[in-house]
Design an enzyme around this catalytic site. Sequence first.
Site, PDB file in Angstrom:
ATOM      1  N   ALA A 258      74.829 -36.382   1.402  1.00  0.00           N
ATOM      2  CA  ALA A 258      73.770 -36.067   2.367  1.00  0.00           C
ATOM      3  C   ALA A 258      72.476 -35.650   1.677  1.00  0.00           C
ATOM      4  O   ALA A 258      72.532 -34.985   0.642  1.00  0.00           O
ATOM      5  CB  ALA A 258      74.246 -34.950   3.294  1.00  0.00           C
ATOM      6  N   PRO A 259      71.303 -36.044   2.199  1.00  0.00           N
ATOM      7  CA  PRO A 259      71.065 -36.733   3.477  1.00  0.00           C
ATOM      8  C   PRO A 259      71.193 -38.254   3.428  1.00  0.00           C
ATOM      9  O   PRO A 259      70.907 -38.918   4.413  1.00  0.00           O
ATOM     10  CB  PRO A 259      69.617 -36.338   3.802  1.00  0.00           C
ATOM     11  CG  PRO A 259      68.966 -36.136   2.468  1.00  0.00           C
ATOM     12  CD  PRO A 259      70.039 -35.593   1.560  1.00  0.00           C
ATOM     13  N   LYS A 262      70.657 -41.939  -1.506  1.00  0.00           N
ATOM     14  CA  LYS A 262      71.302 -42.850  -2.464  1.00  0.00           C
ATOM     15  C   LYS A 262      72.418 -43.655  -1.790  1.00  0.00           C
ATOM     16  O   LYS A 262      72.749 -44.744  -2.259  1.00  0.00           O
ATOM     17  CB  LYS A 262      71.807 -42.068  -3.675  1.00  0.00           C
ATOM     18  CG  LYS A 262      70.648 -41.423  -4.427  1.00  0.00           C
ATOM     19  CD  LYS A 262      71.049 -40.607  -5.600  1.00  0.00           C
ATOM     20  CE  LYS A 262      69.884 -39.751  -6.086  1.00  0.00           C
ATOM     21  NZ  LYS A 262      69.456 -38.686  -5.139  1.00  0.00           N
ATOM     22  N   ASP A 279      80.516 -35.406   2.044  1.00  0.00           N
ATOM     23  CA  ASP A 279      79.653 -34.237   1.865  1.00  0.00           C
ATOM     24  C   ASP A 279      80.377 -33.034   2.464  1.00  0.00           C
ATOM     25  O   ASP A 279      81.160 -33.172   3.412  1.00  0.00           O
ATOM     26  CB  ASP A 279      78.280 -34.422   2.537  1.00  0.00           C
ATOM     27  CG  ASP A 279      77.236 -33.489   1.939  1.00  0.00           C
ATOM     28  OD1 ASP A 279      76.482 -33.918   1.046  1.00  0.00           O
ATOM     29  OD2 ASP A 279      77.185 -32.301   2.340  1.00  0.00           O
ATOM     30  N   ASP A 324      75.922 -36.822  -7.171  1.00  0.00           N
ATOM     31  CA  ASP A 324      74.540 -36.311  -7.132  1.00  0.00           C
ATOM     32  C   ASP A 324      74.686 -34.834  -6.761  1.00  0.00           C
ATOM     33  O   ASP A 324      74.612 -34.470  -5.591  1.00  0.00           O
ATOM     34  CB  ASP A 324      73.756 -37.111  -6.084  1.00  0.00           C
ATOM     35  CG  ASP A 324      72.275 -36.806  -6.100  1.00  0.00           C
ATOM     36  OD1 ASP A 324      71.796 -36.251  -7.090  1.00  0.00           O
ATOM     37  OD2 ASP A 324      71.604 -37.129  -5.100  1.00  0.00           O
ATOM     38  N   CYS A 377      68.674 -32.976  -9.782  1.00  0.00           N
ATOM     39  CA  CYS A 377      67.204 -32.896  -9.820  1.00  0.00           C
ATOM     40  C   CYS A 377      66.831 -31.581 -10.516  1.00  0.00           C
ATOM     41  O   CYS A 377      65.947 -30.863 -10.071  1.00  0.00           O
ATOM     42  CB  CYS A 377      66.593 -33.018  -8.430  1.00  0.00           C
ATOM     43  SG  CYS A 377      67.217 -31.851  -7.232  1.00  0.00           S
TER      44      CYS A 377
END
Length: 442
Positions: A258-259, A262, A279, A324, A377
């Site tokens: 989420a969201p 990717k 998620d 991620d 990130c």
Amino acid sequence: MADPARLAAVRVLLAVLPAGGDGQSLRDALPPALTGLKDSERGLAQDLAYGVCRHYRRLHHWLNSHLDKPLKSSARSVELAMLCGIHELWFSQRPAHAVVNAWPGVMRDLKAPWASGLANALLRQAADADVEAVLAAQKPAVRYSLPGWLWARLREAWPEQCHAVAAALLDPPPFTVRLSPEAPADGPQQWQQAGIEARQGDLAPSAWTLSPARAAAAVPGFSEGWVSIQDEAAQLPVGALLEKPLPRAARVLDACAAPGGKTGQLLERQPDMRLLALDASTQRLQRVADNLSRLGRQAALKTGDATQPQAWFDGEPFDAVLLDAPCSATGIIRRQPDVRWHRQADDIPALCGLQADMLDALWPLIAPGGVLVYATCSILPEENSEQIAAFLARHADARDDTPALADAAGGPGCQLLPGTGDYDGFYFCRLQKIGDNDPVQP
Ligand SMILES: C[S@@+](CC[C@H](N)C(=O)[O-])C[C@H]1O[C@@H](n2cnc3c(N)ncnc32)[C@H](O)[C@@H]1O
């Protein structure tokens, strides 16, 4: 109400940066405060709320050094209104006299008429200040508007690049989109006809930086599903995952989906994959469903904890996993400037522990010869290259297979730092699971 936009900005900031405590995120606090405002008022309120979060420490330092004594915590709304006024004088294009005249009225609307004269006097001084000289005289953490712990970590992790990185974190972010492989051939011309300038990314050919920025729905192609909003660096992990072709109908896990940025990209690149989007948050998974429906793509969606596959894994190994992972978000501070103040030094070891648990729990679900792409990130090595170096030391059947990238700083994996190019700080690493026929590394 004399000045709804400025008042809305102060109210948002009060929710995001309350006196001495945790606040809401800007993303949550801003939308309800903007309802009922005209377009121009929304722009001003948003500009002030984001700007004060971004430059908070610089503004606060100047304000306190010009007050006889700091304002009491009960006067937090007055303090935030002063910071908004200073920000508007220093970093917006609005005429100084209009700004100086506006804020005393806001003080009255905030039921603090006692602060009107103070606002007038201080804003006149701020208007006369030589901003460049004021900032240059400050110690780096103030100059770059960073909490002390984060500046210290950046300096330690990136001794050569820390000043450029910290300066880049103060810049407004670019407005970058992803163009689907199935976009009409004249997609970029459609933007041009709508008055949007577009520049293709150097690192990800699917990335286009558009200017001026506008609401997603106003970009030709967004509603039709051939445009998605996504930073250029954030487009690289899926590229790395699909760098070597996966089998037809490959089984793929998007472990923290989420969201769904990717998730959509994976399906755009290989529509026949059998994708499971997992998620921990059911509420956030709804955003994956909304995104996929806009793109006209399908995946199986499941609420589940990536560290506990026994609760959701059906036993059929994955050809590829995208992890991620939740992280400090230190690479995207210019997009989410409140992260500077909400993230604390002691969050980092807990995040590193969660990331390591996710890596260890997901690795056994991958078929021999399969691949895991780990991405964050973050720009902190302990969440990135150090995390992966420790993983490689724990797993003899894993090898670093990250594609080389000229802009990358430090491996294993590929670390992109803000300021190197027009993209966010990001990290990704492609890990290959040694197959039954591969030689095992000594
Ligand atoms: C960085 S975001 C993912 C962004 C997403 N991949 C994209 O491209 O749009 C991290 C996600 O991890 C999820 N998450 C956090 N802890 C988790 C866990 N233990 N298991 C699965 N998902 C988790 C969060 O809800 C959040 O949606």
